[in-house]
Structure formats: C-alpha cells, structure tokens
Write a protein that holds these residues in place. Structure first.
Motif, PDB file in Angstrom:
ATOM      1  N   GLU A  34      -8.043 -19.354  15.590  1.00  0.00           N
ATOM      2  CA  GLU A  34      -7.488 -18.053  15.774  1.00  0.00           C
ATOM      3  C   GLU A  34      -8.808 -16.992  16.182  1.00  0.00           C
ATOM      4  O   GLU A  34      -8.614 -16.281  17.174  1.00  0.00           O
ATOM      5  CB  GLU A  34      -6.611 -17.533  14.437  1.00  0.00           C
ATOM      6  N   ARG A  35      -9.622 -17.289  15.576  1.00  0.00           N
ATOM      7  CA  ARG A  35     -10.822 -16.433  15.980  1.00  0.00           C
ATOM      8  C   ARG A  35     -11.451 -16.678  17.475  1.00  0.00           C
ATOM      9  O   ARG A  35     -11.987 -15.945  17.859  1.00  0.00           O
ATOM     10  CB  ARG A  35     -12.197 -16.552  14.843  1.00  0.00           C
ATOM     11  N   LEU A  36     -11.346 -17.960  17.680  1.00  0.00           N
ATOM     12  CA  LEU A  36     -11.985 -18.460  19.034  1.00  0.00           C
ATOM     13  C   LEU A  36     -10.842 -17.936  20.058  1.00  0.00           C
ATOM     14  O   LEU A  36     -11.214 -17.322  21.062  1.00  0.00           O
ATOM     15  CB  LEU A  36     -12.106 -19.794  19.135  1.00  0.00           C
ATOM     16  N   ARG A  37      -9.748 -17.972  19.772  1.00  0.00           N
ATOM     17  CA  ARG A  37      -8.512 -17.568  20.795  1.00  0.00           C
ATOM     18  C   ARG A  37      -8.491 -16.000  20.934  1.00  0.00           C
ATOM     19  O   ARG A  37      -8.248 -15.627  22.200  1.00  0.00           O
ATOM     20  CB  ARG A  37      -7.088 -17.774  20.435  1.00  0.00           C
ATOM     21  N   HIS A  38      -8.883 -15.234  19.963  1.00  0.00           N
ATOM     22  CA  HIS A  38      -9.002 -13.740  20.138  1.00  0.00           C
ATOM     23  C   HIS A  38     -10.325 -13.233  19.318  1.00  0.00           C
ATOM     24  O   HIS A  38     -10.214 -12.389  18.385  1.00  0.00           O
ATOM     25  CB  HIS A  38      -7.470 -13.198  19.294  1.00  0.00           C
ATOM     26  N   GLU A  46     -15.382  -9.696  32.609  1.00  0.00           N
ATOM     27  CA  GLU A  46     -14.519  -8.527  33.096  1.00  0.00           C
ATOM     28  C   GLU A  46     -15.944  -7.502  32.561  1.00  0.00           C
ATOM     29  O   GLU A  46     -16.106  -6.493  32.899  1.00  0.00           O
ATOM     30  CB  GLU A  46     -13.176  -8.378  32.549  1.00  0.00           C
ATOM     31  N   PHE A  47     -16.098  -7.675  31.114  1.00  0.00           N
ATOM     32  CA  PHE A  47     -17.322  -7.101  30.630  1.00  0.00           C
ATOM     33  C   PHE A  47     -18.528  -6.806  31.544  1.00  0.00           C
ATOM     34  O   PHE A  47     -19.129  -5.870  31.732  1.00  0.00           O
ATOM     35  CB  PHE A  47     -17.555  -7.413  29.177  1.00  0.00           C
ATOM     36  N   ARG A  75     -23.758 -12.301  19.714  1.00  0.00           N
ATOM     37  CA  ARG A  75     -22.168 -12.707  19.029  1.00  0.00           C
ATOM     38  C   ARG A  75     -21.338 -13.482  20.069  1.00  0.00           C
ATOM     39  O   ARG A  75     -20.561 -14.515  19.671  1.00  0.00           O
ATOM     40  CB  ARG A  75     -21.436 -11.492  18.669  1.00  0.00           C
ATOM     41  N   PHE A  76     -21.290 -13.215  21.322  1.00  0.00           N
ATOM     42  CA  PHE A  76     -20.812 -14.013  22.375  1.00  0.00           C
ATOM     43  C   PHE A  76     -21.336 -15.557  22.362  1.00  0.00           C
ATOM     44  O   PHE A  76     -20.614 -16.383  22.501  1.00  0.00           O
ATOM     45  CB  PHE A  76     -20.956 -13.398  23.728  1.00  0.00           C
ATOM     46  N   LYS A 116     -13.001 -10.589  18.627  1.00  0.00           N
ATOM     47  CA  LYS A 116     -13.079  -9.212  18.620  1.00  0.00           C
ATOM     48  C   LYS A 116     -13.897  -8.663  19.654  1.00  0.00           C
ATOM     49  O   LYS A 116     -14.617  -9.424  20.469  1.00  0.00           O
ATOM     50  CB  LYS A 116     -13.923  -8.671  17.589  1.00  0.00           C
ATOM     51  N   GLN A 117     -13.423  -7.335  20.404  1.00  0.00           N
ATOM     52  CA  GLN A 117     -14.537  -6.952  21.673  1.00  0.00           C
ATOM     53  C   GLN A 117     -15.848  -6.987  21.414  1.00  0.00           C
ATOM     54  O   GLN A 117     -16.722  -7.314  22.288  1.00  0.00           O
ATOM     55  CB  GLN A 117     -13.948  -5.561  21.875  1.00  0.00           C
TER      56      GLN A 117
END
Length: 181
Positions: A80-84, A121-122, A95-96, A86-87
């Motif tokens: 779940e943490r990998l799917r979504h 995109e960022f 962090r990325f 945080k920004q």
C-alpha cells in the motif's frame, strides 16, 4: 520513510535489528542517519500493529539475537505504501530513492509505472532553488558562480533522471497495453 525501509528490507529476508539498521544506514544514512532511538521504537510500533514478527535465535556470543520478519499484514502495508507514496515521497530525492529501493516488491508493473509517472510529472514542472519575480532562475541567469553550479548540476541530474524514468515507464507499461493516462 523509516517504516518503509524496515518493511522493505524485511520483505527480502528476516533480519536482526543490527543488520536491519546497517542496511537502512547504507540506503540513506549518509543523508539521514538512523539512530537506535528512532529505529527500535519504530520496530516496536510495527510489532504491536501486527506488521512484524520477532523471535529469538542463539547469538554468536551468549546473548540471543532478536530476529524480525514481515507478517502478511506488514507485506500488505508495504504494498500500500508503494502503490500510494505520499507527495513528499515523490518530491524529496532521498525519500523517492527509498521508494525506488523497494518498488520491485509491487507486483503490478502498471502500478510501478504509475509511481514513476508521478515523479516524472514532478520533475517536468518548472522549478528552481532560486526565484526572481516569481519565476524560476535558470543556471544562465544566476548571479554568482556557486548558484550557477548548483543549478547546472541539478539540471544535469534532473535530465538523467527524467530520461531513466521515461525508459522505465515504457518498459513497465508500453503504450497501447492499457496504459491509463
């Protein structure tokens, strides 16, 4: 990010606390060191939440070693943490990189590609360390040698990362194979 690192490394194999700390230090410790005062409370929280299991094994010396392993609940949390992410986990380079270190555990290639698309995109959005009149300052416009250096290095690094992201996205989710835009 500490919890993501714990879950990610334990998804690969059971580890004792010291070995886990060393792996986390190798991943990001040069930038963001991990202390025992942060690591062991995080481990305790994850155990209490049912995401980690621990058992003792005989140690090399007289003291037993505390071996940690991931539970099914911990594995689901990792996914779940990998799917979504945080920004801030998309926008912050360290962090990325932590997300990238464990993204292979996400079994769906399109979901992996979606995370990489967010980063791309960022990176594609105009930005700078410095602004003048509300607009990003480019290296050629910087008013001193050192700011020029920062901006040139960031531009080169960003270009290399964008190129890799584009290649990886194409491999993970080629156009025409159900890609969601």
């Amino acid at each position: 990010m500490l919890e993501l690192s714990i879950l990610g490394f334990l998804a690969e194999e059971p580890l004792h606390g010291y070995e886990l700390k060393e792996r986390i230090k190798s991943l990001s410790g040069h930038v963001r060191p991990v202390s025992d005062g942060a690591l062991y409370p995080a481990i305790t929280r994850l155990i209490k939440a049912g995401k980690l299991d621990e058992h003792a094994e005989p140690g090399v010396s007289a003291a037993p070693r505390r071996i940690l392993s991931l539970t099914d609940k911990g594995h689901e949390d990792l996914l779940e943490r990998l799917r979504h992410p945080k920004q801030v986990e998309i926008t912050d380079q360290v962090r990325f990189n932590t997300v990238l270190a464990f993204l292979r555990h996400l079994p769906d290639r399109r979901e992996q590609a979606a995370v990489l698309r967010r980063r791309l995109e960022f990176l594609d959005a105009p930005s700078s360390f410095f602004y003048r009149g509300g607009k990003p300052v480019r290296a050629e416009e910087a008013d001193d040698l050192f700011r020029q250096g920062m901006l040139r290095v960031a531009r080169a690094t960003g270009a290399a990362e964008r190129a890799w992201l584009a290649e990886a996205i194409e491999l993970l989710d080629p156009p025409g194979e159900g890609q969601a835009n």
